[in-house]
Structures are given as structure tokens and as C-alpha cells.
Design an enzyme around this catalytic site. Structure first.
Site, PDB file in Angstrom:
ATOM      1  N   SER A 162       2.910 -11.297  -7.368  1.00 24.98           N
ATOM      2  CA  SER A 162       2.037 -12.539  -6.741  1.00 24.98           C
ATOM      3  C   SER A 162       2.808 -13.928  -7.180  1.00 24.98           C
ATOM      4  O   SER A 162       2.146 -14.884  -6.784  1.00 24.98           O
ATOM      5  CB  SER A 162       0.747 -12.125  -7.205  1.00 24.98           C
ATOM      6  OG  SER A 162       0.405 -11.005  -6.460  1.00 24.98           O
ATOM      7  N   THR A 165      -3.808   4.521  -1.313  1.00 21.68           N
ATOM      8  CA  THR A 165      -3.883   5.606  -2.082  1.00 21.68           C
ATOM      9  C   THR A 165      -2.487   5.859  -2.944  1.00 21.68           C
ATOM     10  O   THR A 165      -1.527   5.520  -2.426  1.00 21.68           O
ATOM     11  CB  THR A 165      -4.412   6.782  -1.452  1.00 21.68           C
ATOM     12  OG1 THR A 165      -3.538   7.299  -0.798  1.00 21.68           O
ATOM     13  CG2 THR A 165      -5.816   6.627  -0.909  1.00 21.68           C
ATOM     14  N   TYR A 184     -10.008 -12.325  -5.292  1.00 20.39           N
ATOM     15  CA  TYR A 184      -8.465 -11.986  -5.119  1.00 20.39           C
ATOM     16  C   TYR A 184      -8.286 -11.170  -3.891  1.00 20.39           C
ATOM     17  O   TYR A 184      -8.365  -9.934  -3.992  1.00 20.39           O
ATOM     18  CB  TYR A 184      -7.728 -11.580  -6.098  1.00 20.39           C
ATOM     19  CG  TYR A 184      -6.366 -11.773  -6.292  1.00 20.39           C
ATOM     20  CD1 TYR A 184      -5.858 -13.038  -6.744  1.00 20.39           C
ATOM     21  CD2 TYR A 184      -5.592 -11.143  -6.059  1.00 20.39           C
ATOM     22  CE1 TYR A 184      -4.480 -13.270  -6.889  1.00 20.39           C
ATOM     23  CE2 TYR A 184      -4.122 -11.058  -5.876  1.00 20.39           C
ATOM     24  CZ  TYR A 184      -3.610 -12.348  -6.226  1.00 20.39           C
ATOM     25  OH  TYR A 184      -2.229 -12.561  -6.594  1.00 20.39           O
ATOM     26  N   ASN A 201      -4.804  -9.890  -1.314  1.00 19.16           N
ATOM     27  CA  ASN A 201      -3.516  -9.964  -0.602  1.00 19.16           C
ATOM     28  C   ASN A 201      -3.430 -10.201   0.841  1.00 19.16           C
ATOM     29  O   ASN A 201      -2.556 -10.689   1.278  1.00 19.16           O
ATOM     30  CB  ASN A 201      -2.678  -8.779  -0.949  1.00 19.16           C
ATOM     31  CG  ASN A 201      -2.261  -8.739  -2.554  1.00 19.16           C
ATOM     32  OD1 ASN A 201      -1.417  -9.443  -2.910  1.00 19.16           O
ATOM     33  ND2 ASN A 201      -3.008  -8.044  -3.244  1.00 19.16           N
ATOM     34  N   GLY A 217       2.439 -11.983 -12.071  1.00 20.59           N
ATOM     35  CA  GLY A 217       2.715 -10.961 -10.652  1.00 20.59           C
ATOM     36  C   GLY A 217       2.682  -9.563 -11.443  1.00 20.59           C
ATOM     37  O   GLY A 217       3.382  -9.171 -12.266  1.00 20.59           O
TER      38      GLY A 217
END
Length: 360
Positions: A84, A143, A180, A182, A315
């Protein structure tokens, strides 16, 4: 991705890794740094590497091994997946476009990506940058078996966005809270492409990697290998640690695909905080908390140390974990990357290392 890893770890058991410390230094070795890095490896890693800058003094160190089951030293100039930390690079590109008048922080997702996101009229570029959109994190739909089976799969932005949108928002209305996700940066990658006609990876390369001469840094896209010297990275399975160094990083996309080095990340954050990349008013915007009490702004994070606040990001890319922070004046920088062995919690020992690096 940290939550995915927690699921992986909960479902599997691996044997402890006994770290063999090794060090490579350029310049004076500040007392205690090697010991703290060894503690990181002993607690939770196969190997680790770090660079600490203190004014004109430089310390580089390694600990552990580059490859599980060997005695090969971690390369002090090794490359790793920076996870990240990619978000700070992408956010910087977005803010450069804002500075150029190509984007506005208050532009809506609907303006740039019409029909893609329900309620896109009420979600802004700012909401995406500081994780206040409420959009579900597509990583939480994956998963552990799916991640392992999809090692070579090319994930498209459309695919991961659709996975996220199949889940309800985590809160409404946008801007109300911090969560948060992505998915936010996947959308920002698409907006960069709409605004420039080029991919977000090409824009990061043109605007940041090349001007800053970050020779060990790249946006790999779908390339599965880490070029140049690098430690191996692993995921836990029922049979022990699985070497997962080579994999298709498109699963991380604009939120996490970056490959870099400790020296390059220190250089990037120094340039950012010194005002080389953004005008002062936009750097100030980066530092504004998303919501009160959150140490996260527009793609930039911060943390308290015993000697003051530092800015940067961390990250987690399944197989590598990275922390890169700098004092506001750029006089002290630290980047540390490790390949976790999933036998312990690295938080306390990483905090100790970062505090030692910044405060002495």
C-alpha cells in the site's frame, strides 16, 4: 490485504523460523539499529532489510536470510513488493493532476466513470483518496484458496470493482466515516486513465519514478517476477511456508502493485515532503486527517514517535511488509521491509525499530 492474511494465518500452522542475522553497512552503524532489526526477524520474519538516513549519515542493514531453508544473506539493495505504499505514489499523481487543473478533489466518481458506481454522484475524488467513500474493500471478498489458486491470474479493474459493488457500503453517506478500502484506489487508477489517456502505471513512471531516478522501482502491471536482487516472500499453508515470490500483482493494482527498494522509498518520501512533487497547499491537503482521530489523509499516513510525528505509509502485499516514514523536515528517514514467517506479531518490534531509527 492484512485481513486476508489474518484469515490465512488463522487457518494454517507453520513452524518457527530461526533467523541468522547478517548485516551490510554503508557509513556509520548507529548503535542499536542492528539489534533492533535482528529483533524484528527473531519475532516474525524470514528476513528483513532497512535503510536509515540521519542528515548526511546513512545506515543500511539486513537480518535473517533471503530464502527460507538457506543461509543466503538478504541483499541490502534488494527489491520487494511495497504493497500500500503504492497508494502514496498514486495519490501524488492524482494531486499533480489537480494542480494542473485536470481534476478537482470535489469531482465525483460519476463525472469520470459514469454508471460504474451506484451513488457515484455523491462520492468524490477526495473520498476515494482518504478512504471515506464507504465502498466495500474487494480484498475482503477473496478467500485464501482463491488467492492461492489465482496466483497467475490477471485481475482487471472492472472485475475487482464489481466484486466490491456486490457488497453493501460499509457506511453511508460518503464522508461520514473512515474505512480502509482498496476499491478506492482501483477507481482512482481508472480515473487517472480517463483524465490522461494513459494507464496509472505509466503516469507513476513518467511523473515520479523517472524524474526521481528511482532505479529499483517499477509498476509491474501483470509481470510476475521481481527483477534484480530480492529476498523471497512466502504465504503460510498447511504444509508450511509456500514460496509466493512470483505471482501476478494485478490483484493489488493501483492500491498495491509497486516494487521498490529501501533507498528509493526514502528518496520518494524525502522529495514529497520537501515539496519537490506538489505545491504546499496540496501537500497540506495530503496531511489533513480523513476523519478526526485517524492518522491518514490523502494517500499519506503518519505516526507518533517519542521525538515527534513522521509521515509516510506502510504496506502489506501478502508476502512482504513495508514501513517507510520521514520527519516533516526530511532530516530523518527510515524504510524497513520484511518477509514475514507468520509465527508472531511484528507490531511492537517494528515500532521499536522505527523509533530507534528516527529518534536515535
Amino acid at each position: 490485504m492484512k485481513r486476508v492474511l489474518q484469515v490465512l494465518v488463522a487457518a494454517t500452522t507453520v513452524s518457527a523460523v530461526i533467523a541468522a542475522p547478517a548485516a551490510a553497512a554503508a557509513g556509520p552503524d548507529r548503535s542499536g539499529l542492528q539489534r533492533e532489526l535482528d529483533n524484528v526477524v527473531s519475532a516474525s520474519a524470514v528476513g528483513a532489510l532497512a535503510e536509515v538516513r540521519d542528515g548526511h549519515r546513512l545506515w543500511r542493514g539486513t537480518s535473517g536470510v533471503a530464502e527460507f531453508g538457506t543461509t543466503r544473506d538478504v541483499p541490502v539493495n534488494g527489491r520487494f513488493r511495497a504493497g500500500s505504499v503504492t497508494k502514496t505514489f498514486v495519490a501524488t499523481v492524482v494531486l499533480q493532476l489537480v494542480d494542473e487543473g485536470e481534476l478537482r478533489l470535489d469531482d465525483t466518481v460519476e463525472k469520470w466513470l459514469p454508471g460504474v458506481v451506484p451513488n457515484g454522484d455523491n462520492i468524490t475524488v477526495r473520498h476515494l483518496l482518504n478512504h471515506t467513500s464507504g465502498l466495500y474493500d474487494f480484498k475482503d471478498t477473496l478467500t485464501p484458496p482463491e488467492i492461492l489458486a489465482g496466483r497467475w491470474k490477471t485481475w482487471t479493474a472492472t472485475e475487482v470493482i464489481q466484486r466490491a459493488l456486490a457488497e453493501p457500503p460499509t457506511f453511508e453517506p460518503p464522508g461520514k466515516a473512515f474505512d480502509y478500502s482498496n476499491t478506492n484506489y482501483t477507481l482512482l487508477g481508472e480515473i487517472i486513465e480517463k483524465a490522461t489517456g494513459e494507464s496509472y502505471g505509466d503516469e507513476v513512471k513518467r511523473r515520479l519514478i523517472e524524474p526521481l531516478h528511482l532505479k529499483g522501482t517499477e509498476m509491474p502491471g501483470t509481470s510476475t517476477r521481481i527483477p534484480g536482487p530480492h529476498p523471497h516472500g512466502y504465504v503460510p499453508t498447511d504444509d508450511g511456508l509456500l514460496d509466493f515470490t512470483e505471482m501476478n500483482p494485478s490483484i493489488f493494482g493501483a492500491g498495491g502493485e509497486l516494487i521498490s527498494t529501501t533507498a528509493d522509498l526514502n528518496r520518494f518520501f524525502t522529495a514529497l515532503l520537501d515539496g519537490e512533487l506538489l505545491p504546499a497547499h496540496l501537500l497540506d491537503e495530503m496531511k489533513k486527517p480523513a476523519v478526526e482521530g485517524r492518522a491518514y489523509g490523502l494517500g499519506l499516513a503518519w505516526r507518533d514517535t517519542p521525538c515527534g510525528i513522521v509521515y509516510g505509509n506502510d504496506g502489506d502485499s501478502l508476502t512482504y511488509q513495508t514501513w517507510s516514514f520521514s520527519t516533516p523536515d526530511g532530516d530523518h528517514q527510515v524504510t524497513v521491509a520484511l518477509t514475514p514467517d507468520f509465527t508472531g506479531d511484528s507490531d511492537d518490534v517494528i515500532d521499536a525499530f522505527l523509533n530507534k531509527a528516527i529518534c536515535g
